[in-house]
Design an enzyme around this catalytic site. Structure first.
Site, PDB file in Angstrom:
ATOM      1  N   GLU A 145      54.119  56.681  10.569  1.00  0.00           N
ATOM      2  CA  GLU A 145      53.454  57.631  11.460  1.00  0.00           C
ATOM      3  C   GLU A 145      52.292  58.259  10.693  1.00  0.00           C
ATOM      4  O   GLU A 145      52.430  59.318  10.076  1.00  0.00           O
ATOM      5  CB  GLU A 145      54.430  58.716  11.915  1.00  0.00           C
ATOM      6  CG  GLU A 145      55.659  58.182  12.646  1.00  0.00           C
ATOM      7  CD  GLU A 145      56.686  59.268  12.923  1.00  0.00           C
ATOM      8  OE1 GLU A 145      56.437  60.435  12.553  1.00  0.00           O
ATOM      9  OE2 GLU A 145      57.737  58.950  13.498  1.00  0.00           O
ATOM     10  N   GLU A 176      48.993  60.221  10.054  1.00  0.00           N
ATOM     11  CA  GLU A 176      48.173  61.288  10.620  1.00  0.00           C
ATOM     12  C   GLU A 176      46.784  61.258   9.998  1.00  0.00           C
ATOM     13  O   GLU A 176      46.598  60.740   8.889  1.00  0.00           O
ATOM     14  CB  GLU A 176      48.845  62.642  10.383  1.00  0.00           C
ATOM     15  CG  GLU A 176      50.210  62.754  11.048  1.00  0.00           C
ATOM     16  CD  GLU A 176      51.032  63.931  10.564  1.00  0.00           C
ATOM     17  OE1 GLU A 176      51.968  64.333  11.275  1.00  0.00           O
ATOM     18  OE2 GLU A 176      50.746  64.442   9.457  1.00  0.00           O
ATOM     19  N   GLU A 224      47.775  66.548  16.594  1.00  0.00           N
ATOM     20  CA  GLU A 224      48.778  67.022  15.642  1.00  0.00           C
ATOM     21  C   GLU A 224      48.637  68.533  15.427  1.00  0.00           C
ATOM     22  O   GLU A 224      47.819  69.199  16.036  1.00  0.00           O
ATOM     23  CB  GLU A 224      48.683  66.258  14.312  1.00  0.00           C
ATOM     24  CG  GLU A 224      49.758  65.182  14.148  1.00  0.00           C
ATOM     25  CD  GLU A 224      51.174  65.741  14.131  1.00  0.00           C
ATOM     26  OE1 GLU A 224      51.351  66.964  13.878  1.00  0.00           O
ATOM     27  OE2 GLU A 224      52.121  64.967  14.373  1.00  0.00           O
ATOM     28  N   ARG A 243      63.857  68.526   9.225  1.00  0.00           N
ATOM     29  CA  ARG A 243      62.587  67.941   8.808  1.00  0.00           C
ATOM     30  C   ARG A 243      62.126  68.418   7.428  1.00  0.00           C
ATOM     31  O   ARG A 243      61.096  67.974   6.936  1.00  0.00           O
ATOM     32  CB  ARG A 243      61.514  68.233   9.863  1.00  0.00           C
ATOM     33  CG  ARG A 243      61.608  67.316  11.072  1.00  0.00           C
ATOM     34  CD  ARG A 243      60.644  67.707  12.176  1.00  0.00           C
ATOM     35  NE  ARG A 243      60.442  66.619  13.124  1.00  0.00           N
ATOM     36  CZ  ARG A 243      61.269  66.279  14.088  1.00  0.00           C
ATOM     37  NH1 ARG A 243      62.408  66.948  14.221  1.00  0.00           N
ATOM     38  NH2 ARG A 243      61.004  65.281  14.907  1.00  0.00           N
ATOM     39  N   ARG A 270      60.123  60.927   4.606  1.00  0.00           N
ATOM     40  CA  ARG A 270      59.077  61.814   5.089  1.00  0.00           C
ATOM     41  C   ARG A 270      58.040  62.195   4.032  1.00  0.00           C
ATOM     42  O   ARG A 270      57.046  62.850   4.356  1.00  0.00           O
ATOM     43  CB  ARG A 270      59.704  63.082   5.669  1.00  0.00           C
ATOM     44  CG  ARG A 270      60.521  62.807   6.920  1.00  0.00           C
ATOM     45  CD  ARG A 270      61.210  64.056   7.453  1.00  0.00           C
ATOM     46  NE  ARG A 270      60.295  65.121   7.791  1.00  0.00           N
ATOM     47  CZ  ARG A 270      59.613  65.207   8.920  1.00  0.00           C
ATOM     48  NH1 ARG A 270      59.725  64.246   9.838  1.00  0.00           N
ATOM     49  NH2 ARG A 270      58.822  66.237   9.166  1.00  0.00           N
TER      50      ARG A 270
END
Length: 470
Positions: free
Chosen positions: A130, A132, A212, A339, A360
């Site tokens: 993912e 960004e 975002e 998270r 992450r």
């Protein structure tokens, strides 16, 4: 796609030029172009020569000749060139031995997948990143002996609420409030839609696009997971398409992890799962619906995380994002929903096929082939050694008492620290000759000389704010 099919594709689309692309060692796409008349079936076997000594981190001047070997299954039509152009990603070979080049990042990724198969653990590694990025309207920066500065601007930036824009319509995103507002606050909807559609036209399976969290143009476009090497290819196409669509609108894109002070940085949360014989190996009856295999994979990733970050977070700017106490996942623990943990188990779907681990820490400044390969090799090591990750971190990390928080291991705080971890802990990467000692040593020395030391030698603009009047 076969070579014959590529040649037919060229004829059907009246292609005039063929662009041959490969990735340099740090992680930028390189290319050169030939007339379509010079592409025949022999080129797919024999390759074409080029000077490898001019590519960052590659050959010495006395052994510079190398070959690019086009891969027909990567072919796509370039959506940006004025002349009809077909693009192919290439593997790199030594022209004398015809061996795949050890420092070709795509070769490392291919070897990682082959090593997975050789272990018998699984036959497919799926990766879902993912990535960004920021879209800016104006970018200026320089560094000289007597000055150093950067200036970024965005029509969306909160700092422009009072700017005379003739007229200023007032739709500026507040800091940390950029997640999901509709237009006109989200002023990049049309650009992202064009980026998304261009990716689809080039063969990338896109799942969603959205604004975002950060003010000033932070965005994300999500691709559906794919096999490791194919996803490495797709990330490079992703960056190429996003940058060039933005350029059409006279805007600029950066994948720097932390371009803005005081707001969220850009990560690249990376989902991984291992399959065998068409069956997912990470689904089970344990914590968060995980199998023992998945738990051991998490154990391997967490154990080797400091070394992995040498590849997955490979810039000095990466560690402006990975700061304890802020939004980034610096805690080397796992959780099913938290998270703030480095490894998260998404709980969106009950399907066994959706069961995966999300690492992450990575950011989009990385070389995707090397980062994905390092994550996979750590997971394999954990599975082979049955490395259990311990207890999950399901509490709110920000509410933990200091004595309990101190027991949670943290990610490295600088590129130098990550490279030091990689220099000490890389045996798991050498198995199956996936990463060679030469690759590790060259990566560490290149990054230390070109980036860590280069930053250490230069005054930082904020140091003048802190110290000029001493």
């Amino acid at each position: 796609m076969t070579p014959k099919e590529v040649l037919a594709m060229c004829r059907e689309n009246d292609v005039k030029a063929v662009d041959l692309r490969f990735m340099d060692f740090p992680g930028l796409w390189q290319h050169f172009t030939i007339p379509v008349s010079k592409l025949d079936e022999d080129v797919f076997e024999d390759g074409l020569g080029f000077d490898g000594s001019s590519i960052r981190g590659w050959q010495a001047i006395n052994e510079s000749d190398m070959l690019v070997v086009p891969q027909p299954d990567t072919a796509f039509l370039d959506p940006f060139t004025a002349l009809p152009t077909l693009v192919m990603i290439c593997n790199i070979q030594d022209p004398i031995t015809r061996e795949d080049y050890s420092r070709d990042p795509r070769n490392v990724a291919r070897k990682a997948v082959n090593y997975l198969k050789s272990t018998g653990i699984g036959d497919t590694c799926f990766i879902g990143p993912e990535a960004e990025f920021f879209i800016f309207d104006d970018v200026r920066f320089d560094q000289r002996a007597n000055e150093g500065y950067y200036h970024l601007d965005s029509i969306e930036g909160e700092w422009n609420r009072g700017r005379v824009e003739g007229p200023n319509l007032g739709y500026k995103l507040r800091y940390k409030e950029g997640y999901f507002p509709v237009p006109p606050s989200d002023q990049l909807m049309d650009i992202r839609n064009e980026m998304m559609q261009t990716m689809i036209d080039c063969g990338i399976d896109v799942e969603a696009q959205h604004h975002e969290v950060a003010t000033g143009g932070q965005c994300e476009i999500d691709m559906k997971f794919n096999e490791l090497v194919k996803m490495g290819d797709a990330v490079l196409m992703y960056k190429y398409i996003i940058k060039n669509v933005a350029k059409k609108y006279n805007k600029s894109v950066t994948f720097m992890p932390k371009p803005l002070y005081g707001d969220n940085g850009s990560g690249m949360h990376t989902h991984i799962s291992i399959w065998k014989g068409g069956q997912p190996l990470f689904a089970g009856s344990g914590y968060a619906g995980l199998s023992d295999t998945a738990m051991y994979a998490i154990g391997g990733i967490l154990k080797h995380a400091p070394a992995i970050l040498g590849f997955s977070n490979p810039t000095t700017n990466s560690y402006k994002r990975l700061v304890p106490g802020y939004e980034a996942p610096v805690n080397l623990a796992y959780s099913q929903r938290n998270r703030s943990a480095a490894c998260r188990i998404p709980m969106y779907s009950p399907s066994p096929k959706a069961k995966r681990v999300e690492f992450r820490c990575p950011d989009p400044s990385c070389n995707p082939y090397l980062a994905f390969s390092a994550i996979l090799m750590a997971a394999i090591d954990g599975i082979q050694n049955k490395t259990h990750p311990g207890e999950p971190l399901d509490k709110d990390i920000y509410d933990l008492p200091p004595e309990e928080l101190a027991k949670v291991p943290k990610a490295p705080g600088s590129l130098e620290e990550s490279l030091g971890a990689l220099a000490e802990d890389h045996e798991f990467l050498l198995r199956g000759e996936v990463f060679t000692k030469d690759v590790i040593d060259t990566w560490v020395s290149y990054k230390m000389e070109k980036e860590v030391d280069a930053m250490r030698l230069r005054p930082h603009p904020y140091e003048f704010c802190l110290y000029y009047d001493i």
